[in-house]
Design a protein around this motif. Structure first.
Motif, mmCIF file in Angstrom:
data_model
loop_
_atom_site.group_PDB
_atom_site.id
_atom_site.type_symbol
_atom_site.label_atom_id
_atom_site.label_comp_id
_atom_site.label_asym_id
_atom_site.label_seq_id
_atom_site.Cartn_x
_atom_site.Cartn_y
_atom_site.Cartn_z
ATOM 1 N N PRO A 115 -0.570 -11.690 13.942
ATOM 2 C CA PRO A 115 -1.001 -10.527 14.723
ATOM 3 C C PRO A 115 -1.677 -9.455 13.859
ATOM 4 N N ASN A 116 -2.253 -8.466 14.499
ATOM 5 C CA ASN A 116 -2.899 -7.348 13.790
ATOM 6 C C ASN A 116 -1.930 -6.758 12.769
ATOM 7 N N GLY A 117 -2.458 -6.525 11.587
ATOM 8 C CA GLY A 117 -1.684 -5.803 10.581
ATOM 9 C C GLY A 117 -0.684 -6.642 9.809
ATOM 10 N N VAL A 118 -0.676 -7.957 10.035
ATOM 11 C CA VAL A 118 0.341 -8.785 9.366
ATOM 12 C C VAL A 118 -0.001 -9.025 7.889
ATOM 13 N N GLY A 119 -1.292 -8.855 7.526
ATOM 14 C CA GLY A 119 -1.647 -8.991 6.105
ATOM 15 C C GLY A 119 -2.674 -10.077 5.799
ATOM 16 N N LYS A 120 -3.362 -10.565 6.805
ATOM 17 C CA LYS A 120 -4.348 -11.649 6.586
ATOM 18 C C LYS A 120 -5.487 -11.182 5.659
ATOM 19 N N THR A 121 -6.083 -10.031 6.006
ATOM 20 C CA THR A 121 -7.183 -9.516 5.178
ATOM 21 C C THR A 121 -6.695 -9.210 3.766
ATOM 22 N N THR A 122 -5.523 -8.631 3.664
ATOM 23 C CA THR A 122 -4.968 -8.301 2.341
ATOM 24 C C THR A 122 -4.833 -9.570 1.504
ATOM 25 N N TYR B 253 0.896 -1.162 0.000
ATOM 26 C CA TYR B 253 0.000 0.000 0.000
ATOM 27 C C TYR B 253 0.929 1.205 0.000
ATOM 28 N N HIS C 162 4.328 1.045 1.808
ATOM 29 C CA HIS C 162 4.270 0.047 2.874
ATOM 30 C C HIS C 162 4.086 -1.359 2.289
ATOM 31 N N VAL D 85 3.343 -5.065 2.462
ATOM 32 C CA VAL D 85 2.614 -5.937 3.393
ATOM 33 C C VAL D 85 2.930 -7.410 3.101
ATOM 34 N N HIS E 224 -8.452 -14.248 15.614
ATOM 35 C CA HIS E 224 -7.565 -14.019 16.759
ATOM 36 C C HIS E 224 -7.984 -14.906 17.926
HETATM 37 N N1 LIG Z 1 -6.418 0.396 2.176
HETATM 38 C C1 LIG Z 1 -5.253 0.443 2.828
HETATM 39 N N2 LIG Z 1 -4.402 1.475 2.645
HETATM 40 C C2 LIG Z 1 -3.210 1.528 3.271
HETATM 41 N N3 LIG Z 1 -2.764 0.581 4.125
HETATM 42 C C3 LIG Z 1 -3.562 -0.457 4.361
HETATM 43 C C4 LIG Z 1 -4.854 -0.579 3.732
HETATM 44 N N4 LIG Z 1 -5.413 -1.742 4.138
HETATM 45 C C5 LIG Z 1 -4.530 -2.301 4.998
HETATM 46 N N5 LIG Z 1 -3.424 -1.542 5.128
HETATM 47 C C6 LIG Z 1 -2.261 -1.843 5.959
HETATM 48 O O1 LIG Z 1 -1.751 -3.110 5.559
HETATM 49 C C7 LIG Z 1 -1.327 -3.857 6.688
HETATM 50 C C8 LIG Z 1 -2.049 -5.205 6.673
HETATM 51 O O2 LIG Z 1 -3.429 -4.987 6.901
HETATM 52 P P1 LIG Z 1 -4.443 -6.197 6.947
HETATM 53 O O3 LIG Z 1 -5.788 -5.622 7.177
HETATM 54 O O4 LIG Z 1 -4.231 -7.061 5.763
HETATM 55 O O5 LIG Z 1 -3.919 -6.982 8.251
HETATM 56 P P2 LIG Z 1 -4.616 -8.112 9.122
HETATM 57 O O6 LIG Z 1 -3.568 -9.151 9.360
HETATM 58 O O7 LIG Z 1 -5.864 -8.562 8.471
HETATM 59 O O8 LIG Z 1 -4.923 -7.327 10.469
HETATM 60 P P3 LIG Z 1 -6.062 -7.530 11.599
HETATM 61 O O9 LIG Z 1 -5.716 -8.811 12.296
HETATM 62 O O10 LIG Z 1 -5.874 -6.347 12.481
HETATM 63 O O11 LIG Z 1 -7.394 -7.562 10.909
HETATM 64 C C9 LIG Z 1 -1.596 -2.992 7.908
HETATM 65 O O12 LIG Z 1 -0.397 -2.345 8.265
HETATM 66 C C10 LIG Z 1 -2.614 -1.989 7.411
HETATM 67 O O13 LIG Z 1 -2.480 -0.746 8.081
#
Ligand SMILES: Nc1ncnc2c1ncn2[C@@H]1O[C@H](COP(=O)(O)OP(=O)(O)OP(=O)(O)O)[C@@H](O)[C@H]1O
Length: 230
Positions: free
Chosen positions: A37-44, A13, A16, A18, A184
């Protein structure tokens, strides 16, 4: 042919990064925990698999084909946020799903919604957050999909309902489908996982059968997770 084959996946992103050269192969017939953990990239990662993020480097094959219309028709995706229209009720939402997905089992969806004590005539916008999340899961699990991608399906629901939802997930799952589920609540969910995938620093840190992991580490998945991400 693997159900999912990801090679050298990179996504950023802006500046950044991911996902940084992620490899992952998954076979059919497994329930896989996608953990980290939070922010590691699972949703991405899930959004890329489901075709919602299209800007990435590397290769993502679902059932042997690149992500596209074909892969979308065999993936049922539970996003982190619900996407119902507030003014509709369960009946009208079922109609919409039926029109949209050829593999949607309307009868099953209504049965599950009733099991969860949801009122078919109540406007979805007036349901609590947890009720809406339950309903979304009911709809997603009522498709005869090959791959279910569930992003935090238990986030907002009460502990008693969690058991019903886990049961629902298990009962909808067949030998030639797979479920990729992020959570989680590792302790609550680890009983249903066949396999755990841990993400760390933009890559797959571990991809192992949960039974083997428990035997090798002498720990529960939850304990091992805490060790890894301490
Ligand atoms: N649309 C976006 N624009 C910029 N950065 C983003 C965007 N979406 C996610 N990120 C960043 O990408 C990283 C991964 O986010 P993601 O949502 O994939 O993590 P996650 O593992 O699903 O987190 P969580 O467990 O908190 O849901 C984070 O640092 C987040 O801030």
């Amino acid at each position: 042919m693997s159900l999912l084959e990801i090679k050298n996946l990179e996504h950023r992103y802006g500046n950044h990064t991911v996902l940084a050269g992620l490899h992952l192969t998954l076979e059919e017939g497994e329930i896989i925990g996608l953990l980290g953990p939070n922010g590691v990239g699972k949703t991405t990662l899930m959004k890329i698999i489901c075709g919602l993020i299209q800007t990435y480097d590397g290769s993502v094959l679902v059932n042997g084909a690149p992500v596209g219309i074909g892969s979308k028709s065999i993936i049922s995706y539970l996003p982190e946020r619900t996407y119902f229209r507030k003014s509709e009720n369960i009946r009208s939402a079922i109609g919409m799903f039926r029109d949209f997905y050829a593999d949607f089992d309307e009868k099953k969806a209504m049965e599950m919604a009733m099991d969860l004590n949801l009122d078919s005539k109540q406007k979805i916008g007036t349901m609590s957050k947890g009720m809406q999340e339950k309903l979304q899961l009911v709809f997603v699990m009522s498709r005869r999909a090959k791959l279910f991608v569930l992003d935090e399906p238990l986030g907002g629901v009460d502990p008693a309902t969690r058991d019903y939802i886990l049961h629902t997930i298990l009962s909808q799952y067949t030998e030639n489908s797979s479920i990729l589920l992020s959570t989680h609540l590792v302790h609550d969910v680890e009983q249903i996982f066949d396999r755990a995938v841990f993400l760390k620093n933009g890559r797959v840190f571990l991809n192992e059968q949960v039974d083997i992991l428990r035997a090798e580490t002498g720990m529960s998945l939850d304990q091992y997770f805490r060790e890894v991400y301490r």
